[in-house]
Structures are given as structure tokens and as C-alpha cells.
Scaffold this motif. Structure first.
Motif, PDB file in Angstrom:
ATOM      1  N   ALA A 182      65.001  36.578  34.611  1.00  0.00           N
ATOM      2  CA  ALA A 182      64.104  37.262  35.547  1.00  0.00           C
ATOM      3  C   ALA A 182      62.692  36.723  35.396  1.00  0.00           C
ATOM      4  O   ALA A 182      62.191  36.566  34.282  1.00  0.00           O
ATOM      5  CB  ALA A 182      64.108  38.764  35.277  1.00  0.00           C
ATOM      6  N   THR A 183      62.042  36.444  36.533  1.00  0.00           N
ATOM      7  CA  THR A 183      60.623  36.095  36.499  1.00  0.00           C
ATOM      8  C   THR A 183      59.922  36.811  37.650  1.00  0.00           C
ATOM      9  O   THR A 183      60.545  37.569  38.397  1.00  0.00           O
ATOM     10  CB  THR A 183      60.396  34.573  36.514  1.00  0.00           C
ATOM     11  N   LYS A 184      58.610  36.583  37.763  1.00  0.00           N
ATOM     12  CA  LYS A 184      57.816  37.357  38.719  1.00  0.00           C
ATOM     13  C   LYS A 184      56.793  36.481  39.409  1.00  0.00           C
ATOM     14  O   LYS A 184      56.397  35.429  38.896  1.00  0.00           O
ATOM     15  CB  LYS A 184      57.065  38.494  38.001  1.00  0.00           C
ATOM     16  N   VAL A 185      56.319  36.978  40.553  1.00  0.00           N
ATOM     17  CA  VAL A 185      55.284  36.329  41.344  1.00  0.00           C
ATOM     18  C   VAL A 185      54.363  37.416  41.892  1.00  0.00           C
ATOM     19  O   VAL A 185      54.782  38.556  42.081  1.00  0.00           O
ATOM     20  CB  VAL A 185      55.902  35.529  42.514  1.00  0.00           C
ATOM     21  N   GLY A 186      53.089  37.067  42.114  1.00  0.00           N
ATOM     22  CA  GLY A 186      52.207  38.019  42.785  1.00  0.00           C
ATOM     23  C   GLY A 186      50.934  38.353  42.053  1.00  0.00           C
ATOM     24  O   GLY A 186      50.011  38.923  42.625  1.00  0.00           O
ATOM     25  N   LEU A 187      50.852  38.016  40.758  1.00  0.00           N
ATOM     26  CA  LEU A 187      49.599  38.134  40.026  1.00  0.00           C
ATOM     27  C   LEU A 187      49.095  36.729  39.729  1.00  0.00           C
ATOM     28  O   LEU A 187      49.871  35.851  39.348  1.00  0.00           O
ATOM     29  CB  LEU A 187      49.783  38.910  38.718  1.00  0.00           C
ATOM     30  N   VAL A 188      47.804  36.522  39.898  1.00  0.00           N
ATOM     31  CA  VAL A 188      47.212  35.200  39.700  1.00  0.00           C
ATOM     32  C   VAL A 188      45.892  35.338  38.948  1.00  0.00           C
ATOM     33  O   VAL A 188      45.248  36.394  38.963  1.00  0.00           O
ATOM     34  CB  VAL A 188      46.957  34.476  41.038  1.00  0.00           C
ATOM     35  N   LEU A 189      45.502  34.259  38.295  1.00  0.00           N
ATOM     36  CA  LEU A 189      44.201  34.248  37.645  1.00  0.00           C
ATOM     37  C   LEU A 189      43.105  34.315  38.697  1.00  0.00           C
ATOM     38  O   LEU A 189      43.199  33.658  39.732  1.00  0.00           O
ATOM     39  CB  LEU A 189      44.017  32.975  36.823  1.00  0.00           C
ATOM     40  N   PRO A 190      42.054  35.072  38.459  1.00  0.00           N
ATOM     41  CA  PRO A 190      40.929  35.081  39.394  1.00  0.00           C
ATOM     42  C   PRO A 190      40.208  33.741  39.366  1.00  0.00           C
ATOM     43  O   PRO A 190      40.299  32.999  38.386  1.00  0.00           O
ATOM     44  CB  PRO A 190      40.038  36.211  38.870  1.00  0.00           C
ATOM     45  N   GLU A 191      39.525  33.444  40.441  1.00  0.00           N
ATOM     46  CA  GLU A 191      38.732  32.211  40.462  1.00  0.00           C
ATOM     47  C   GLU A 191      37.728  32.250  39.327  1.00  0.00           C
ATOM     48  O   GLU A 191      37.051  33.241  39.110  1.00  0.00           O
ATOM     49  CB  GLU A 191      38.015  32.061  41.805  1.00  0.00           C
ATOM     50  N   GLY A 192      37.644  31.167  38.580  1.00  0.00           N
ATOM     51  CA  GLY A 192      36.742  31.119  37.445  1.00  0.00           C
ATOM     52  C   GLY A 192      37.369  31.588  36.155  1.00  0.00           C
ATOM     53  O   GLY A 192      36.715  31.641  35.120  1.00  0.00           O
ATOM     54  N   GLY A 193      38.672  31.947  36.215  1.00  0.00           N
ATOM     55  CA  GLY A 193      39.362  32.349  35.000  1.00  0.00           C
ATOM     56  C   GLY A 193      39.253  33.835  34.732  1.00  0.00           C
ATOM     57  O   GLY A 193      38.738  34.604  35.542  1.00  0.00           O
ATOM     58  N   LEU A 194      39.742  34.249  33.576  1.00  0.00           N
ATOM     59  CA  LEU A 194      39.754  35.667  33.224  1.00  0.00           C
ATOM     60  C   LEU A 194      38.348  36.183  32.991  1.00  0.00           C
ATOM     61  O   LEU A 194      37.498  35.482  32.439  1.00  0.00           O
ATOM     62  CB  LEU A 194      40.597  35.879  31.962  1.00  0.00           C
ATOM     63  N   ARG A 195      38.137  37.425  33.390  1.00  0.00           N
ATOM     64  CA  ARG A 195      36.809  38.039  33.273  1.00  0.00           C
ATOM     65  C   ARG A 195      36.715  38.796  31.959  1.00  0.00           C
ATOM     66  O   ARG A 195      37.184  39.931  31.842  1.00  0.00           O
ATOM     67  CB  ARG A 195      36.571  38.970  34.456  1.00  0.00           C
TER      68      ARG A 195
END
Length: 329
Positions: free
Chosen positions: A88-101
Motif C-alpha cells: 500500500a502507498t499513498k498520494v496527495g501530500l506534497v512538500l510545500p514550495e521551499g521545503g518544510l516550514r
């Protein structure tokens, strides 16, 4: 439990494949938890040990790492191990532009159809396989109608790239909207003795529909296993140190939950982790918790929960536990 012993099984919902009743969440092997303690070789061994134990549902996501967790799982499932796993894997969460805050590890959502179509191909490359058994929408994207996202997920099934599709962290109405487009095989949400929200309506609905329910963090991110007596027990740079329930005052207040779990465990000659997982398993026919670990000892411990049956008095005592101090996030 010896490596030759396999745990009891269920199916992933009414129509899904056979899986061990306890699965394995792989996120912590390369993401969020104790980042300085990462050991890919050891994690590959743990995943293969899981398969030997009958812990066959192996859960990852493209955003974990990001991307490196899928590569790790793909490596572990190489050399003939892929057919032993329900992947099982997932899609739909991505890193924000500029990386993690900062330390909050805040992620953006992207469930646009074009992103889903590209992401499945990238995931399959990293996993070293031509299909996943379960492809999950990690979060609903408020900028995209769910029906459009789910339609793209259904295309993945039609293309033979996934056997089934599931949702994560959704409510009943969202499940129904998705069902109007394509069957929902599973719902993944947090469920444990200190996060019982799904018991109100989501889990009963899933049960009525024959949808598998996959609890993540079923051990309260390790807390319910009795592994943290205070904030000082958390590894350096561990994401949990940012969470409300892991602040010093909340940890102290929440120890009462751990003490009750421990008392039940002592009556059964079991571990606290096994009791916490057995309570989760008792919540439904198709409930398959996916505790994460990168330690062989804890993996075997978690698998052992499948053999523990809690009595009515045990369940009543655990059901009566107070709500925890502190929010989830």
C-alpha cells in the motif's frame, strides 16, 4: 513468537486480499521519528521479518522521506519478496514550495488528477513493481472536488497500476461521495486508546459497507507502549516533540492511560503494546492496525497482539479510559 509462526488473517474489507490482522507502517523508518537513528539495512530486515511473521500489509507513501521510504520498501520487497506482501502507498501530500516550514513538517495537499496520474508512475518506479495492491488518497484536497480526485484514482485501477483504492482521514460524507464514483476499499485514520474519534461514525460506516479500516498510530506514536515517561525520552529532532500530547505537562497527565494499559497487560502476561493493539483489533472485523517500527523486537511484540483476546471486562476497563490531555496536532 518465532519467525516460523504466522499471525491470524482477515481480508482487506469484503472483497480484498488476505492480510495479517496486524500490518506494518514504514513511515518511521525514514521520516519524522528519530531521523538520526535511520538504518536502511536494518529496516529492510524488519520488513522481511514482518512477511515471515505474516505481517503482510506493508504501508508507505510517496511523501515519506520524501520518496526515499518507497525506495526502501521497494528494496526490501526485491529478490522475490514482492508477491509475499500486500503493498500500500499513498498520494496527495506534497512538500510545500521551499521545503518544510520549521519543525512542524507542514505539508501541502495536491490531489489534482494530473498529479495523481504522474505520481503513481513515480511510486511504481521507486517501489520496483508494476502495481500496488492499495493506492490511497493521503488527504482530500480542498482545492479539488473529491469526485475528480477519486476519478483519477479509479483510472489507476483501470490501468492495472493498483488493485484497489482507499481514502485517509475522511468523514462519512466524503466516503459516500467517493463511493458514487468507484468502490472504496479502505479508510486509513488514526485510531488508538488515545484517539477514538473514528468510533463515532466513520468506523461503523466502514463496517456496514465492508470497507477495511486501517488505524495508523495505534500505539499513540509509541506512548501507549510505555516507551516515554517524559519528554526527555524522545530522540533528538524527533517530530513527536512538536506535538501537544508530547509536551511535558501533557505527557505527565497522560501517564494514567499507560498505567491502566500496563495493568491489563500484566493480567494477561502480555506487553502494553499488545494490549493497546488488541483493543484496536477488537473494534471491527476488517480493522487492520499498521503500527510502525524499525526494531525486530517491537515488530515481533506487535505481531503477538494478534494472539491476544481481551475479555469483556478488559475492554470495558479500556473503553472507560479518559480522553488524553492535548490535541493530536
Amino acid at each position: 513468537m518465532s519467525s516460523s509462526t504466522t499471525i491470524r488473517t482477515t481480508t482487506l474489507g469484503t472483497d480484498g486480499p488476505v492480510v495479517g490482522v496486524v500490518g506494518l507502517g514504514c513511515m518511521g523508518m525514514s521520516h519524522a521519528y528519530d531521523p538520526s537513528g535511520r538504518d536502511d539495512d536494518a529496516s529492510v530486515g524488519v520488513i522481511r521479518q514482518a512477511l515471515d511473521l505474516g505481517v503482510t500489509l506493508i504501508d508507505t507513501a510517496d511523501v515519506y522521506g520524501p520518496f526515499v521510504n518507497e525506495e526502501l520498501v521497494g528494496r526490501a520487497l526485491g529478490d522475490g519478496h514482492r508477491e509475499r506482501a500486500v503493498l500500500a502507498t499513498k498520494v496527495g501530500l506534497v512538500l510545500p514550495e521551499g521545503g518544510l516550514r520549521g519543525s512542524s513538517a507542514a505539508l501541502d495537499r495536491n490531489a489534482r488528477p494530473e498529479h495523481i496520474r504522474a505520481a503513481i508512475d513515480a511510486s511504481l518506479r521507486r517501489l520496483g513493481t508494476d502495481h500496488v495492491d492499495l493506492y490511497q488518497l493521503h488527504r482530500v484536497d480542498p482545492e479539488v472536488p473529491l469526485e475528480e480526485s477519486w476519478g483519477a484514482m479509479a483510472e489507476v485501477v483501470a490501468a492495472g497500476k493498483a488493485r484497489a483504492i482507499g481514502l485517509s482521514e475522511v468523514g462519512v460524507e466524503e466516503i459516500k461521495r467517493a463511493q458514487s464514483v468507484h468502490p472504496v476499499a479502505s479508510v486509513q485514520s488514526e485510531l488508538s486508546l488515545w484517539t477514538r474519534d473514528p468510533l463515532a461514525d466513520v468506523l461503523p460506516y466502514c463496517e456496514s459497507q465492508g470497507i477495511a479500516f486501517l488505524p495508523f498510530s495505534p500505539l499513540g506514536r509509541g506512548f501507549l507502549a510505555g516507551r516515554f515517561s517524559g519528554a526527555q525520552d524522545l530522540p533528538a529532532d524527533d517530530w513527536r516533540s512538536t506535538l501537544p500530547r508530547f509536551q511535558a505537562d501533557a505527557l505527565a497527565a497522560n501517564q494514567a492511560l499507560v498505567e491502566t494499559v500496563k495493568a491489563v497487560a500484566e493480567r494477561h502476561g502480555a506487553t502494553s503494546a499488545q494490549v493497546a493493539l488488541a483493543w484496536v483489533l477488537a473494534q471491527g472485523r476488517y480493522v487492520v492496525p499498521i503500527p510502525g517500527t524499525k526494531t525486530p523486537k517491537y515488530l515481533a511484540d506487535n505481531a503477538g497482539a494478534a494472539a491476544l483476546t481481551l475479555g469483556a471486562a478488559d475492554l470495558a476497563e479500556l473503553d472507560a479510559l479518559p480522553a488524553p490531555t492535548g490535541d493530536r496536532y
